[in-house]
Structure formats: structure tokens, C-alpha cells
Design an enzyme around this catalytic site. Structure first.
Site, PDB file in Angstrom:
ATOM      1  N   GLY A  63      43.104 -28.077   8.530  1.00 22.92           N
ATOM      2  CA  GLY A  63      43.613 -26.751   8.870  1.00 22.92           C
ATOM      3  C   GLY A  63      45.063 -26.652   8.434  1.00 22.92           C
ATOM      4  O   GLY A  63      45.716 -27.676   8.217  1.00 22.92           O
ATOM      5  N   CYS A  90      41.763 -34.811   8.320  1.00 25.70           N
ATOM      6  CA  CYS A  90      43.113 -34.278   8.156  1.00 25.70           C
ATOM      7  C   CYS A  90      43.628 -33.695   9.472  1.00 25.70           C
ATOM      8  O   CYS A  90      43.845 -34.425  10.424  1.00 25.70           O
ATOM      9  CB  CYS A  90      43.138 -33.276   7.007  1.00 25.70           C
ATOM     10  N   TYR A  91      43.775 -32.374   9.573  1.00 21.43           N
ATOM     11  CA  TYR A  91      44.222 -31.779  10.845  1.00 21.43           C
ATOM     12  C   TYR A  91      43.302 -32.217  11.984  1.00 21.43           C
ATOM     13  O   TYR A  91      43.755 -32.508  13.095  1.00 21.43           O
ATOM     14  CB  TYR A  91      44.226 -30.248  10.727  1.00 21.43           C
ATOM     15  N   HIS A 187      40.973 -36.411   2.479  1.00 19.69           N
ATOM     16  CA  HIS A 187      39.826 -35.486   2.378  1.00 19.69           C
ATOM     17  C   HIS A 187      38.655 -36.165   1.671  1.00 19.69           C
ATOM     18  O   HIS A 187      38.606 -36.183   0.437  1.00 19.69           O
ATOM     19  CB  HIS A 187      40.244 -34.219   1.625  1.00 19.69           C
ATOM     20  N   GLU A 189      35.758 -35.073   1.414  1.00 19.90           N
ATOM     21  CA  GLU A 189      34.834 -34.073   0.866  1.00 19.90           C
ATOM     22  C   GLU A 189      35.176 -33.632  -0.556  1.00 19.90           C
ATOM     23  O   GLU A 189      34.335 -33.054  -1.234  1.00 19.90           O
ATOM     24  CB  GLU A 189      34.776 -32.847   1.797  1.00 19.90           C
ATOM     25  N   ASP A 245      18.789 -15.104  -6.117  1.00 22.78           N
ATOM     26  CA  ASP A 245      18.670 -15.019  -4.661  1.00 22.78           C
ATOM     27  C   ASP A 245      17.472 -14.171  -4.228  1.00 22.78           C
ATOM     28  O   ASP A 245      16.656 -14.597  -3.410  1.00 22.78           O
ATOM     29  CB  ASP A 245      19.958 -14.451  -4.039  1.00 22.78           C
ATOM     30  N   LYS A 384      24.104 -21.841  -2.489  1.00 17.85           N
ATOM     31  CA  LYS A 384      23.474 -21.473  -3.769  1.00 17.85           C
ATOM     32  C   LYS A 384      22.700 -22.626  -4.418  1.00 17.85           C
ATOM     33  O   LYS A 384      21.588 -22.437  -4.923  1.00 17.85           O
ATOM     34  CB  LYS A 384      24.579 -21.012  -4.730  1.00 17.85           C
TER      35      LYS A 384
END
Ligand code: XMP
Length: 528
Positions: A63, A90-91, A187, A189, A245, A384
């Protein structure tokens, strides 16, 4: 890596608590890449709600705030007493440290970008030397990670071990395996942290004891059952745009309720070359879906006579589309459900103002409320890439599953100035050449969008001994992650040359080709 057999389907989600991070969606996607279902939740969620959702684990996102700032986002502290495994990023890691009795301080020196981290093992998140050796995945004690923080954790709460450090962060990772609470300052990710996914997976599989059970097949089975329960023996309609979609949503609903679904395909005359026929073939012939195809090209061209303003074009095309869809859907007796291809990012973003604005621009018109249809949105929990896997699994052809984004108003906003059937025909030919050559070069999945634009000017040229005075086609090819920002694609010279010469030789009326080298911002992807 041995994985305990403890499923984590939708009934046992990993909840990603959003503390205002730009990466919350990315974390959720990475968890799903580990084949575990995840959802993003606001930090205002209560401990009871987390328990009621039977969360398999909770991940606190990063954040933008400091834990020391008044009003910085917090979470219900009772979450630490639920016994549900927690990973703070992190945060999120700083919050865990600060709230459980450790120390987070402003060292005055932050770390941004690639940083070298030293790992102390054994550690559940980083593995043990022996375990790694046995598994053949020995990881170095020193490893690069991606950092983006100003405050640093200086001391860990009681019972926690500090398992990594960097030059500026004495505690770059902490863990309490018995309480199953973990934190990382970096991070895991982002793609810039090599081995980041393995850290997340160790948390999910070993820290939280979850098994990778979220698969395309399991999703399809579950979604089919949900759609059956919702529609029962009712009738549903679905508007097919040719995009992935709506196509996947229709195929899924068809799998669930068969002929109770009727699809409506409005051919605006503004689609790409052969696209209308492709949609009809894919749905009516291959999937056996009931499909009403309406050739409405004349109505669209009539409505666009003399119109040059891009927003005016969008409005006219959007409104006419809805009117024709409505007329057609009304022919389906007793239709009570409307199938839509809403995706998870639309659902998450619909809270924010800026996102809402972007959507009103892109979802050309909405389905009018007076149609009084109940929405069926089988993809509203998917990203997606997951929609594409579902599409493949359901047997949709590659041209549809991997189709590039295409604006609702179609070639109407790629013919600059007034839209006429002749100009659209010219553009469709040039555009087909651009896309065919990009595909032949094997670049169609690397490039976000590649297409041709027909400019509203004519230029002089010479072909043979003849002077020509023809139209200008512009090639636009961009790379992007999400269309919010984009860069012009560095296409090889030979590819550009081939597209240019093919367009000029094969499309009578175009005598010049230009390549657009504008990024977004300051440009936009489309020209109108
Ligand atoms: P821009 O041109 O705004 O485009 O950079 C961003 C993405 O949105 C698509 N786009 C549209 N999609 N209706 C749509 O459904 C529209 O009116 C529209 N305008 C742009 C564009 O193709 C790109 O993917």
C-alpha cells in the site's frame, strides 16, 4: 515440492486484502497461477467475514501509506487470532510487524527496484538447504528481489524469526511457522523478483497447507452447475460481439442449458474482414448454438452519413446497436435472462470513479433497463487469461480465443472522417494484411493490438509511369499490459516493408503507408 491434499476451490478462497496497492490484482492472479482460487477484498473486511468465507489463507497487499501515518489503512486485529494463515507483502508485512509488537521505523533510506537480499535458512518461505538439495531446487542465499518501500521493519514481534535482510532493511522477511504468519518486504508477485512465485507457492502449499485444485476443468464444472441453477428451464439471450469474453460466456451457458440459449449477432458492417462469417461459423456450425445473425450494415452506414466527429460516431453506433439487439432479442419468446461476459477486473474496478468513466467510454451503451432481463455473468470471477483457457477447453477456435481487443464501434472509429462502405472496404483489406503479416511473423500474441487506420487525406505518388493521388493507410501496432498505457511496437523493418508493399500493391486506392510511433500517453491506441 510435496503438496498436501487440502483443496482450495471457491468455497475456500485465498483472500487478498487490498491496502491500496497497485499490485493487489497481480497478487490475486499469481495465487490463481498456483491453481488456488483467490479474491480481492477491501481492508475494511471484518474478522467474522473472513472466517465466514472459510478463507484458506489471507494475503495482505502492499500500500502507498506508512503505518505511522494517522489514518493509514488497517485491518480488524482479530484476524491474527483466527488461526488462518497470513502472508503480508511490503506494507502488509510492516503492518503485521507493527501490530504484533515488532518495530517499523523510518530509517530515512528507502529501497526501490532491484535489491540484493540475503536469506537465512531454514525458512518455510525460502526452503531449507537440505530440502532444496533433495528437490534439486537449491536457491542461493543471496538473491535479487524487487523492493518499493520507505519504512523498514527493524525488529520482529516475539516468537517471529527474521529470515532475510538487505543493506537497508534489517528484516526483509519474517515468519512464525507455528502461528502460520509470514511477511516479506519485497514483492514476490512481480516478474522482477526471480523465484517470487516459488515463495508464494511455499506460503500457499506449505505455510497454509492448500492444494492446487483450482483448474479450468473444475471452474467449468462449477460454473455450469451455477448457471443451470440460475436459469432453470428459463430462456436466455446473449449478444455476441466477436470478442473473447462474450464468446466464452455464451459457450459456457450453452454447455449448461443448451437450446435454452439464443445468441444474437448484429453485423454492423464495421467489423474486420471475414469476422462476421467467422463468428457465425464458430457458433452456429461448430458449437451448435442457436444464433440469430442480423445483417444491419445498411442501417449503420445510413446513420453515419455526414458524421465526422468521433464521439458522435460512437454514440450513433452504440445506440443503434442496442436498438437492433433489443428488436432481435424481443423475438426470442419468453427470454428472461441476459448473458454477459463481465470479467473480474470489471467487478473490482466498478467501485472507483475513474474506472467507471473508462467503462462508460468503452461499453458502447448499456442494455436498456426496461428490457427487464436478469443478468447471467458466469465469468465475473475470472481474469482474462483464465477466460482464454476456458474458451480453449470449451473448444472455441484460436481466432476467437486469442482475438485482440477490438473497439465496439469497430472500423467506424478507424476510418477517420466520414464513414462510407467504400472506405470501410478499403480499410478492411489493408487491416487484414497487417494482421496476417503480424501473425505470419509469429508476433500476434506479443503485440497487444495491430491494425490499420484509414487517414482522411490523399497524397501524391507514382506507380509505373502513372501519377497517383490516393489514400493514406497508417499501421498501428502497440505493446501493452492492460491498454491503460502502451508503447509502439518495434516491428522488424522487413515486416513493415512487407506490409507496406502488400497494402500498396493489393489494395487499389491506397498509395502510401505510414507507421505510427506514438506511445500512450500522450497518444491513445485508437486514432479516434
Ligand atoms: P484508447 O484508444 O483509449 O483505447 O487508448 C484503449 C483500448 O480500448 C479500446 N477502445 C474501445 N473499446 N469501445 C470499445 O469497446 C470503444 O469505443 C473503444 N475505444 C477504444 C481500444 O481498442 C484499446 O484496446
Amino acid at each position: 515440492m510435496t503438496i498436501p491434499a487440502h483443496g482450495a476451490g471457491r468455497d475456500r478462497p485465498v483472500l487478498v486484502v487490498d491496502f491500496g496497492a497497485q499490485y493487489a490484482q497481480l497478487i490475486a492472479r499469481r495465487v490463481r497461477e498456483a491453481r488456488i482460487y483467490s479474491e480481492i477484498v477491501p481492508h475494511s473486511i471484518s474478522a467474522e467475514e473472513i472466517a465466514e468465507r472459510s478463507a484458506g489463507a489471507v494475503i495482505f497487499s502492499g500500500g502507498p501509506k506508512s503505518v505511522h501515518v494517522e489514518g493509514s489503512p488497517r485491518i480488524d486485529p482479530r484476524v491474527y487470532g483466527l488461526g488462518i494463515p497470513i502472508l503480508g507483502i511490503c506494507y502488509g508485512a510492516q503492518l503485521i510487524a507493527a501490530e504484533l509488537g515488532g518495530e517499523v521505523s523510518r530509517t530515512g533510506v528507502g529501497e526501490y527496484g532491484r535489491t540484493v537480499m540475503n536469506v537465512r535458512r531454514p525458512s518455510l518461505l525460502f526452503g531449507s538447504d537440505e530440502g532444496d538439495k533433495a528437490a534439486g531446487t537449491s536457491e542461493p542465499a543471496e538473491r535479487p528481489v524487487w523492493m518499493s518501500h520507505f519504512d523498514s521493519i527493524c525488529s520482529v514481534p516475539e516468537g517471529f524469526a527474521a529470515t532475510a535482510s538487505t543493506a537497508q532493511a534489517p528484516v526483509a522477511a519474517l515468519e512464525h511457522p507455528e502461528r502460520r504468519i509470514f511477511g516479506v518486504q519485497f514483492h514476490p508477485e512481480v516478474a522482477h523478483t526471480p523465484g517470487g512465485q516459488a515463495v508464494l507457492e511455499r506460503f500457499l502449499y506449505h505455510g497454509a497447507g492448500l492444494a492446487p485444485s483450482w483448474t479450468t476443468e473444475s471452474f467449468i464444472d462449477e460454473a455450469t452447475a451455477t448457471v443451470c441453477a440460475q436459469i432453470g428451464d428459463g430462456r436466455a439471450v446473449c449478444g455476441l460481439s466477436g470478442g473473447v469474453d462474450s464468446a466464452v460466456a455464451a459457450a459456457l451457458v450453452h454447455r449448461a442449458v443448451g437450446h435454452q440459449l439464443t445468441c444474437v449477432f448484429v453485423d454492423t458492417g464495421l467489423m474486420r474482414q471475414d469476422e462476421g462469417q467467422q463468428v457465425i461459423d464458430a457458433f452456429r456450425r461448430s458449437q451448435g448454438i442457436e444464433l440469430i445473425a442480423v445483417d444491419a450494415a445498411d442501417r449503420f452506414f445510413d446513420a453515419l452519413v455526414g458524421v465526422t466527429d468521433p464521439e458522435e460516431k460512437r454514440k450513433i453506433i452504440g445506440e443503434l446497436f442496442i436498438r437492433i439487439f433489443e428488436e432481435t432479442a424481443n423475438r426470442v419468446d419468453g427470454a428472461a435472462y441476459l448473458v454477459q461476459g463481465t470479467l473480474y477486473p470489471d467487478v473490482i474496478e466498478s467501485g472507483s470513479d475513474s474506472a467507471a468513466k473508462i467503462k462508460s467510454h468503452h461499453n458502447v451503451g448499456g442494455i436498456p433497463e426496461h428490457m427487464d432481463l436478469e443478468l447471467v455473468e458466469p465469468l465475473r470471477n475470472l481474469f482474462k487469461d483464465e477466460v482464454r483457457s476456458v474458451g480453449c477447453e470449451l473448444g472455441l477456435p484460436d481466432e476467437i480465443v486469442w482475438r485482440q481487443p477490438f473497439p465496439g464501434p469497430g472500423l467506424g472509429v478507424r476510418v477517420i472522417g466520414e464513414v462510407t462502405p467504400d472506405k470501410v472496404a478499403l480499410l478492411a483489406q489493408a487491416d487484414a494484411i497487417v494482421r496476417a503479416e503480424i501473425a505470419a511473423a509469429g508476433l500476434d500474441r506479443e503485440v497487444w493490438q495491430a491494425f490499420a487506420v484509414l487517414a482522411d487525406i490523399r497524397t501524391v505518388g507514382v506507380m509505373g509511369d502513372e501519377r497517383t493521388y490516393g489514400q493514406l493507410a497508417v499501421i498501428r501496432a502497440v505493446t501493452s499490459e492492460d491498454a491503460m498505457t502502451a508503447d509502439w511496437a518495434r516491428l522488424p523493418d522487413q515486416l513493415l516493408e512487407k506490409m507496406s508493399s502488400r497494402i500498396i500493391n493489393e489494395v487499389a486506392g491506397i498509395n502510401r503507408v505510414a507507421y505510427d510511433i506514438t506511445s500512450k500517453p500522450p497518444g491513445t491506441i485508437e486514432w479516434e
